[in-house]
Design an enzyme around this catalytic site. Structure first.
Site, mmCIF file in Angstrom:
data_model
loop_
_atom_site.group_PDB
_atom_site.id
_atom_site.type_symbol
_atom_site.label_atom_id
_atom_site.label_comp_id
_atom_site.label_asym_id
_atom_site.label_seq_id
_atom_site.Cartn_x
_atom_site.Cartn_y
_atom_site.Cartn_z
ATOM 1 N N ASP A 1 0.837 -1.203 0.000
ATOM 2 C CA ASP A 1 0.000 0.000 0.000
ATOM 3 C C ASP A 1 0.875 1.257 0.000
ATOM 4 O O ASP A 1 1.979 1.259 0.552
ATOM 5 C CB ASP A 1 -0.902 -0.011 1.247
ATOM 6 N N HIS B 1 2.581 3.494 -9.005
ATOM 7 C CA HIS B 1 2.434 2.057 -9.262
ATOM 8 C C HIS B 1 3.670 1.514 -9.993
ATOM 9 O O HIS B 1 4.104 0.394 -9.737
ATOM 10 C CB HIS B 1 1.158 1.788 -10.072
ATOM 11 N N LEU C 1 11.005 -20.325 -5.286
ATOM 12 C CA LEU C 1 10.075 -19.405 -4.626
ATOM 13 C C LEU C 1 8.701 -19.554 -5.281
ATOM 14 O O LEU C 1 8.586 -19.509 -6.503
ATOM 15 C CB LEU C 1 10.553 -17.952 -4.779
#
Ligand code: FPP
Length: 255
Positions: free
Chosen positions: A22, A39, A133
């Protein structure tokens, strides 16, 4: 990566890290730039976070990229975010694959336009055998949606005569949730200063350690992520047991 039952061993390196990224918009606004610039900077921080997980031996990372509610943002921001996702998918997948990252998407995929859905499927196909991962991107995702889709699947099985309602328990419902094959997140990080879960992995976060920071997502670096890990390592996870029981279990493990 096998899903393991929770145990009360002392917390060290999380196996699974879940993140609400956020603060992109505020990061851009503070620089008097459009939100999409935030972003884009956020996408760079995603790479930092992936590197960090690989370097620290964290085996699973789940990122909240776009919530069910984010569809309600201004049309130009949603459009720009979609373009960013598409570009990131085109640009990053080869490198992620080379590094042994398995990529998957959780959420209401049908809501995305066909080119994005196709890229998502291609990324999942290309990386499906990787195990260094497990990177899960929550996109058009909501924790309530996840519980509802799991319940709908069970209801369908009952309707089709394949399942007795008396056999529905927590384990069965858990097996129908997103990420059912991974251990539940050990550590949750939220940047941007708010201290809530915002309809992220509601079911999966039941016993997750929560860590919040005022830092905005584009400001994230390895030092900040390490602070979260250090805090996590100092916590005692009891999973509903007493401290004395946990200590006894720990001694058994050590002996
Ligand atoms: C929240 O910040 C962030 C988002 C809604 C989008 C997250 C997207 C990225 C980090 C970009 C790239 C992601 C991937 C997986 C390639 P906000 O806009 O709500 O910030 P604010 O609270 O300051 O307005």
């Amino acid at each position: 990566m096998p899903s393991e039952p929770a145990n009360a061993a002392p917390a060290r390196i999380p196996r699974h890290l879940a993140v609400i990224m956020d603060g992109n918009g505020r990061w851009a606004q503070r620089r008097r730039r459009p939100r999409i610039i935030g972003h884009r900077a956020g996408a760079r921080a995603v790479n930092i976070c992936i590197d960090f997980c690989i370097n620290r031996g964290i085996r699973a990372l789940t990122l909240f990229a776009f919530s069910s509610e984010n569809w309600g943002r201004p049309e130009d921001e949603v459009g720009a975010l979609m373009k960013l996702f598409l570009n990131a998918l085109e640009r990053e997948v080869e490198e992620l694959d080379r590094r042994g990252v398995r990529v998957r998407f959780i959420g209401e995929r049908d809501r995305f336009a066909a080119p994005i859905r196709e890229r998502m499927a291609a990324a999942e196909r290309q990386t499906r055998n990787n195990d260094v991962l497990h990177l899960s991107i929550a996109a058009s995702y909501g924790g309530r949606w996840d519980i509802a889709q799991a319940a709908r699947g069970l209801a369908q099985d009952v309707a089709d005569g394949r399942l007795d309602p008396n056999d529905i328990d927590e384990t069965l419902l858990a097996s129908r949730m997103s990420l059912a094959d991974l251990p539940a997140p050990d550590l949750f990080i939220r940047t941007g200063g708010d201290t809530r879960i915002s309809n992220f992995l509601l079911w999966q976060l039941a016993y997750t350690e929560l860590w919040f920071t005022e830092a905005l997502w584009p400001e994230v670096d390895a030092g900040l992520l390490q602070n979260a890990l250090d805090d996590f390592a100092s916590r005692e996870r009891r999973f509903g047991l007493t401290g004395a029981q946990v200590a006894a279990q720990t001694n058994e493990i050590v002996e």
